[in-house]
Enzyme design. Sequence first.
Site, PDB file in Angstrom:
ATOM      1  N   ARG A   1       0.827  -1.209   0.000  1.00  0.00           N
ATOM      2  CA  ARG A   1       0.000   0.000   0.000  1.00  0.00           C
ATOM      3  C   ARG A   1       0.864   1.263   0.000  1.00  0.00           C
ATOM      4  O   ARG A   1       0.672   2.168  -0.809  1.00  0.00           O
ATOM      5  CB  ARG A   1      -0.920   0.016   1.226  1.00  0.00           C
ATOM      6  CG  ARG A   1      -1.957  -1.080   1.272  1.00  0.00           C
ATOM      7  CD  ARG A   1      -3.021  -0.924   0.225  1.00  0.00           C
ATOM      8  NE  ARG A   1      -4.199  -1.725   0.519  1.00  0.00           N
ATOM      9  CZ  ARG A   1      -5.227  -1.867  -0.290  1.00  0.00           C
ATOM     10  NH1 ARG A   1      -5.231  -1.271  -1.470  1.00  0.00           N
ATOM     11  NH2 ARG A   1      -6.270  -2.608   0.037  1.00  0.00           N
TER      12      ARG A   1
ATOM     13  N   HIS B   1      -9.010  16.008  11.206  1.00  0.00           N
ATOM     14  CA  HIS B   1      -8.864  17.466  11.186  1.00  0.00           C
ATOM     15  C   HIS B   1      -7.609  17.964  11.878  1.00  0.00           C
ATOM     16  O   HIS B   1      -7.466  19.161  12.138  1.00  0.00           O
ATOM     17  CB  HIS B   1     -10.130  18.131  11.728  1.00  0.00           C
ATOM     18  CG  HIS B   1     -11.191  18.213  10.684  1.00  0.00           C
ATOM     19  ND1 HIS B   1     -11.931  17.119  10.312  1.00  0.00           N
ATOM     20  CD2 HIS B   1     -11.593  19.222   9.869  1.00  0.00           C
ATOM     21  CE1 HIS B   1     -12.757  17.462   9.343  1.00  0.00           C
ATOM     22  NE2 HIS B   1     -12.565  18.729   9.050  1.00  0.00           N
TER      23      HIS B   1
ATOM     24  N   TYR C   1     -12.183  -6.963   7.040  1.00  0.00           N
ATOM     25  CA  TYR C   1     -11.337  -8.151   6.918  1.00  0.00           C
ATOM     26  C   TYR C   1     -11.497  -9.074   8.129  1.00  0.00           C
ATOM     27  O   TYR C   1     -11.649  -8.620   9.265  1.00  0.00           O
ATOM     28  CB  TYR C   1      -9.854  -7.764   6.826  1.00  0.00           C
ATOM     29  CG  TYR C   1      -9.440  -7.005   5.591  1.00  0.00           C
ATOM     30  CD1 TYR C   1     -10.283  -6.895   4.483  1.00  0.00           C
ATOM     31  CD2 TYR C   1      -8.188  -6.390   5.526  1.00  0.00           C
ATOM     32  CE1 TYR C   1      -9.889  -6.196   3.361  1.00  0.00           C
ATOM     33  CE2 TYR C   1      -7.786  -5.686   4.401  1.00  0.00           C
ATOM     34  CZ  TYR C   1      -8.637  -5.586   3.327  1.00  0.00           C
ATOM     35  OH  TYR C   1      -8.243  -4.884   2.219  1.00  0.00           O
TER      36      TYR C   1
ATOM     37  N   TYR D   1     -11.932  11.983   1.499  1.00  0.00           N
ATOM     38  CA  TYR D   1     -12.337  11.765   2.887  1.00  0.00           C
ATOM     39  C   TYR D   1     -13.595  12.554   3.260  1.00  0.00           C
ATOM     40  O   TYR D   1     -13.980  12.589   4.430  1.00  0.00           O
ATOM     41  CB  TYR D   1     -11.207  12.153   3.843  1.00  0.00           C
ATOM     42  CG  TYR D   1     -10.851  11.079   4.843  1.00  0.00           C
ATOM     43  CD1 TYR D   1     -11.728  10.725   5.867  1.00  0.00           C
ATOM     44  CD2 TYR D   1      -9.638  10.410   4.781  1.00  0.00           C
ATOM     45  CE1 TYR D   1     -11.402   9.746   6.792  1.00  0.00           C
ATOM     46  CE2 TYR D   1      -9.300   9.423   5.702  1.00  0.00           C
ATOM     47  CZ  TYR D   1     -10.190   9.103   6.705  1.00  0.00           C
ATOM     48  OH  TYR D   1      -9.871   8.130   7.622  1.00  0.00           O
TER      49      TYR D   1
ATOM     50  N   HIS E   1     -19.564  12.682   4.073  1.00  0.00           N
ATOM     51  CA  HIS E   1     -20.779  13.252   4.656  1.00  0.00           C
ATOM     52  C   HIS E   1     -21.975  12.304   4.654  1.00  0.00           C
ATOM     53  O   HIS E   1     -22.872  12.468   5.491  1.00  0.00           O
ATOM     54  CB  HIS E   1     -21.114  14.569   3.953  1.00  0.00           C
ATOM     55  CG  HIS E   1     -20.050  15.604   4.144  1.00  0.00           C
ATOM     56  ND1 HIS E   1     -19.217  16.013   3.124  1.00  0.00           N
ATOM     57  CD2 HIS E   1     -19.639  16.276   5.245  1.00  0.00           C
ATOM     58  CE1 HIS E   1     -18.355  16.898   3.595  1.00  0.00           C
ATOM     59  NE2 HIS E   1     -18.592  17.075   4.872  1.00  0.00           N
TER      60      HIS E   1
END
EC number: 1.14.99.1
Length: 604
Positions: free
Chosen positions: A106, A193, A341, A371, A374
């Site tokens: 990844r 954030h 998973y 990301y 909502h």
Amino acid sequence: MLARALLLCAAVALSHAANPCCSNPCQNRGVCMTMGFDQYKCDCTRTGFYGENCSTPEFLTRIKLLLKPTPDTVHYILTHFKGVWNIVNSIPFLRNSIMKYVLTSRSHMIDSPPTYNVHYNYKSWEAFSNLSYYTRALPPVADDCPTPMGVKGKKELPDSKDVVEKLLLRRKFIPDPQGTNMMFAFFAQHFTHQFFKTDLKRGPAFTKGLGHGVDLNHIYGETLDRQHKLRLFKDGKMKYQVIDGEVYPPTVKDTQVEMIYPPHIPAHLQFAVGQEVFGLVPGLMMYATIWLREHNRVCDVLKQEHPEWDDEQLFQTSRLILIGETIKIVIEDYVQHLSGYHFKLKFDPELLFNQQFQYQNRIAAEFNTLYHWHPLLPDTFQIDDQQYNYQQFLYNNSILLEHGLTQFVESFTRQIAGRVAGGRNVPPAVQKVAKASIDQSRQMKYQSLNEYRKRFLLKPYESFEELTGEKEMAAELEALYGDIDAVELYPALLVERPRPDAIFGESMVEMGAPFSLKGLMGNPICSPNYWKPSTFGGEVGFKIVNTASIQSLICNNVKGCPFTSFNVPDPQLTKTVTINASASHSRLEDINPTVLLKGRSTEL
């Protein structure tokens, strides 16, 4: 002569208008470089491919491609055969080997050091060194391309308001079949954030989060001045207040820390924390309070272990411990839940010590955009036996004091969140935020979804129906965009066909996971020189990091140790939930969504 001159001028104009790289001719991560006004050359260096467009695989690449299963096949294997995975999870060598492969496969998909930003679609020192920019996974579409997506699609993109209303806006609440709850939703918002901090005064391509990762500035403040205003300067602790025997953040008045609150909010309800926007909803202030309590608790543990340490060392070491706790919770609870998973993910930095890995990170604009989850938000927020609409919930810390953290945790653990993929699940209250996300993506000149799928080694979609998995939204998409290769990234991620019984579609997972794992494992505390007991105050602090979980965080800081997790306790709730299944438009008159946008980032 005049005719020849006109023809010459026309030829020059055409040659200047047609940037040959607009068609994205270079495949397999080859780099397109213009050669004059109408020629290009693909740099295939270290791609594993060759040829004019980097489309012919080398011998070893061909073998790898033949042997490599598709992402959907891998996902199917990891989410089925539970008995086999229970055995794998119980054998440390096997579990470690698979986890190492997950991390390396990844994270190697993310460019490190970073390459592009919104103003540089070629490599430059400015794009590398200027931390005030978000980096880019793909360079922006060149200004001189014939269409907004390069060469595909219409000359103008559809009205973003139409895109939201036709494809994204909720008709009826769609619960997440994975059972994701509101504890997860607010954790996601609170956690992200610290590094999604768009500087809208400069534009959506710029960030105020110069740490570009997990540094917990949302707890401690982005600047030293803000940090000092929030610190007690005694025993390493942060300032706090006690209300009805419970610890809460201090007020703006007591700290002189700048927070965003409407003028009508009473001073005693204006809590001050590291992130200026966290007064927006009580769910964010819930987590801010929990982490404040955890920091001060860890300080007490370290003080007992090291009575010789001064305030500064207690504070700094506690911060490192909380960073470690955060990363462990995110990998082993948060990402574990999202993945679905049966293989048990593991936070163990030592797995990468013998690998080529760079302990640095730069947040990408695309990561910020994808990301925007909502659809997780419900129609109303259920706390104990009361329901709150958005107008009642926003900027209302009195709800937190009225119910207390125990009721908040119990209620948000039980309340199911919405499904993110599949389309038409963005609450009306935040539709302007979704529209702004599309508008800002256009300002940053993102390439199409299919180009991003190729960038992350996925097969591009060949039809609108293949993207959505149904006919109605596929027809709407085709009418809006005209070409499957011209569909914008953000709307496509939200309308993409979800994986079976899953919260996301393939693109969201395969794009998001590399950004996430690289950002987490690229943290300095995961490096060989940091990852040792002495960094965390000895074995006691190291144990706090290595045993952290969302449940232990709650038990150590919330009265009564209420049960919690990131999914609703009863899986059947995903089938029978009715709390939020009302038609969303029925309460639109009570909602003022513009308050979400005024003066702050659309990331919220």
